[in-house]
Scaffold this motif. Structure first.
Motif, PDB file in Angstrom:
ATOM      1  N   VAL A 130     115.377 -36.789  -0.510  1.00 50.13           N
ATOM      2  CA  VAL A 130     114.838 -35.576   0.296  1.00 50.13           C
ATOM      3  C   VAL A 130     115.645 -34.587  -0.589  1.00 50.13           C
ATOM      4  N   GLN A 131     115.862 -33.897  -0.486  1.00 54.49           N
ATOM      5  CA  GLN A 131     116.543 -32.624  -1.176  1.00 54.49           C
ATOM      6  C   GLN A 131     117.118 -31.221   0.162  1.00 54.49           C
ATOM      7  N   LEU A 132     118.115 -31.509   0.364  1.00 52.52           N
ATOM      8  CA  LEU A 132     119.155 -29.949   1.125  1.00 52.52           C
ATOM      9  C   LEU A 132     119.569 -29.335   0.611  1.00 52.52           C
ATOM     10  N   GLN A 133     119.179 -28.011   0.544  1.00 51.02           N
ATOM     11  CA  GLN A 133     119.866 -27.028   0.787  1.00 51.02           C
ATOM     12  C   GLN A 133     120.448 -26.006   1.601  1.00 51.02           C
ATOM     13  N   ALA A 134     121.951 -25.740   1.528  1.00 45.91           N
ATOM     14  CA  ALA A 134     122.836 -25.037   1.990  1.00 45.91           C
ATOM     15  C   ALA A 134     122.798 -23.623   1.551  1.00 45.91           C
ATOM     16  N   CYS A 135     123.068 -22.523   2.516  1.00 42.70           N
ATOM     17  CA  CYS A 135     123.513 -20.853   2.120  1.00 42.70           C
ATOM     18  C   CYS A 135     123.977 -20.584   3.346  1.00 42.70           C
ATOM     19  N   GLY A 136     124.199 -19.650   3.290  1.00 46.89           N
ATOM     20  CA  GLY A 136     125.147 -18.767   4.178  1.00 46.89           C
ATOM     21  C   GLY A 136     126.971 -18.620   4.245  1.00 46.89           C
ATOM     22  N   GLY A 137     127.031 -19.405   3.916  1.00 43.84           N
ATOM     23  CA  GLY A 137     128.740 -19.197   3.337  1.00 43.84           C
ATOM     24  C   GLY A 137     129.232 -17.736   2.675  1.00 43.84           C
ATOM     25  N   GLY A 138     130.099 -17.851   3.773  1.00 41.03           N
ATOM     26  CA  GLY A 138     131.000 -16.438   2.661  1.00 41.03           C
ATOM     27  C   GLY A 138     131.990 -15.976   3.081  1.00 41.03           C
ATOM     28  N   LEU A 139     132.835 -14.712   2.803  1.00 39.42           N
ATOM     29  CA  LEU A 139     134.092 -14.335   3.065  1.00 39.42           C
ATOM     30  C   LEU A 139     133.798 -13.800   4.676  1.00 39.42           C
ATOM     31  N   VAL A 140     134.257 -14.101   5.670  1.00 39.50           N
ATOM     32  CA  VAL A 140     134.537 -13.019   6.511  1.00 39.50           C
ATOM     33  C   VAL A 140     135.959 -13.085   7.469  1.00 39.50           C
ATOM     34  N   GLN A 141     136.071 -11.361   8.109  1.00 33.35           N
ATOM     35  CA  GLN A 141     137.340 -11.825   8.679  1.00 33.35           C
ATOM     36  C   GLN A 141     137.239 -12.443  10.023  1.00 33.35           C
ATOM     37  N   GLY A 152     137.545 -13.189  13.784  1.00 32.58           N
ATOM     38  CA  GLY A 152     136.003 -12.587  14.610  1.00 32.58           C
ATOM     39  C   GLY A 152     135.353 -12.504  13.928  1.00 32.58           C
ATOM     40  N   GLY A 153     134.353 -12.495  13.444  1.00 35.05           N
ATOM     41  CA  GLY A 153     133.111 -12.513  12.782  1.00 35.05           C
ATOM     42  C   GLY A 153     132.393 -13.125  13.045  1.00 35.05           C
ATOM     43  N   SER A 154     131.275 -13.445  12.487  1.00 30.08           N
ATOM     44  CA  SER A 154     129.944 -14.145  13.080  1.00 30.08           C
ATOM     45  C   SER A 154     129.756 -14.419  11.219  1.00 30.08           C
ATOM     46  N   LEU A 155     129.375 -15.550  11.162  1.00 30.69           N
ATOM     47  CA  LEU A 155     128.303 -15.879   9.929  1.00 30.69           C
ATOM     48  C   LEU A 155     127.184 -16.991  10.264  1.00 30.69           C
ATOM     49  N   ARG A 156     125.983 -17.291   9.862  1.00 30.42           N
ATOM     50  CA  ARG A 156     124.488 -18.122   9.685  1.00 30.42           C
ATOM     51  C   ARG A 156     124.633 -18.959   8.626  1.00 30.42           C
ATOM     52  N   LEU A 157     124.744 -19.936   8.721  1.00 31.93           N
ATOM     53  CA  LEU A 157     124.310 -20.848   7.874  1.00 31.93           C
ATOM     54  C   LEU A 157     123.151 -21.731   8.106  1.00 31.93           C
ATOM     55  N   SER A 158     122.147 -22.248   7.004  1.00 29.89           N
ATOM     56  CA  SER A 158     120.935 -22.769   7.017  1.00 29.89           C
ATOM     57  C   SER A 158     120.570 -23.797   6.235  1.00 29.89           C
TER      58      SER A 158
END
Length: 118
Positions: free
Chosen positions: A1-12, A14-20
């Motif tokens: 089973v392989q897992l591929q994560a993404c969605g990270g980054g730089l945010v100020q 109070g901001g939002s991010l969505r990881l998958s």
């Protein structure tokens, strides 16, 4: 089973991010899906968990701000992160407990960096 994560980054702050995190690789049955995080020089800590039945559990530090969800048809787990704080900065890892060929195994994604600036 392989897992591929993404969605990270730089945010100020109070901001939002969505990881998958998408799982692939043959035939398997997913049990529990989780997100962990590891800040530089720190241990890897549990952030959130979702069971096959949809029950969720969160670390106290993220309750009310983060939401874990899953799409069973896509073998994907998500982490919606709102009201981000600088202390949320870390490498986030997805973790999967799955049944494959009659055996239960634990699988980790490669990690995605989340950086929250103040």
């Amino acid at each position: 089973v392989q897992l591929q994560a993404c969605g990270g980054g730089l945010v100020q702050a109070g901001g939002s991010l969505r990881l998958s995190c998408a799982a692939s690789g043959g035939s398997f049955s997913i049990n529990m899906m989780s997100w962990y995080r590891q800040a530089s020089g720190q241990q890897r800590d549990l952030v959130a968990t979702i069971t096959s039945g949809g029950s969720t559990n969160y670390a106290d530090s993220v309750k009310g701000r983060f939401t874990i969800s899953r799409d069973n048809a896509k073998n994907t787990v998500y982490l919606q992160m709102n009201s981000l704080k600088p202390e949320d900065s870390a490498v986030y890892y997805c973790r999967l407990v799955a049944l494959r060929s009659g055996l239960s195994g634990v699988y980790w994604g490669q990690g995605t960096q989340v950086t929250v600036s103040s």
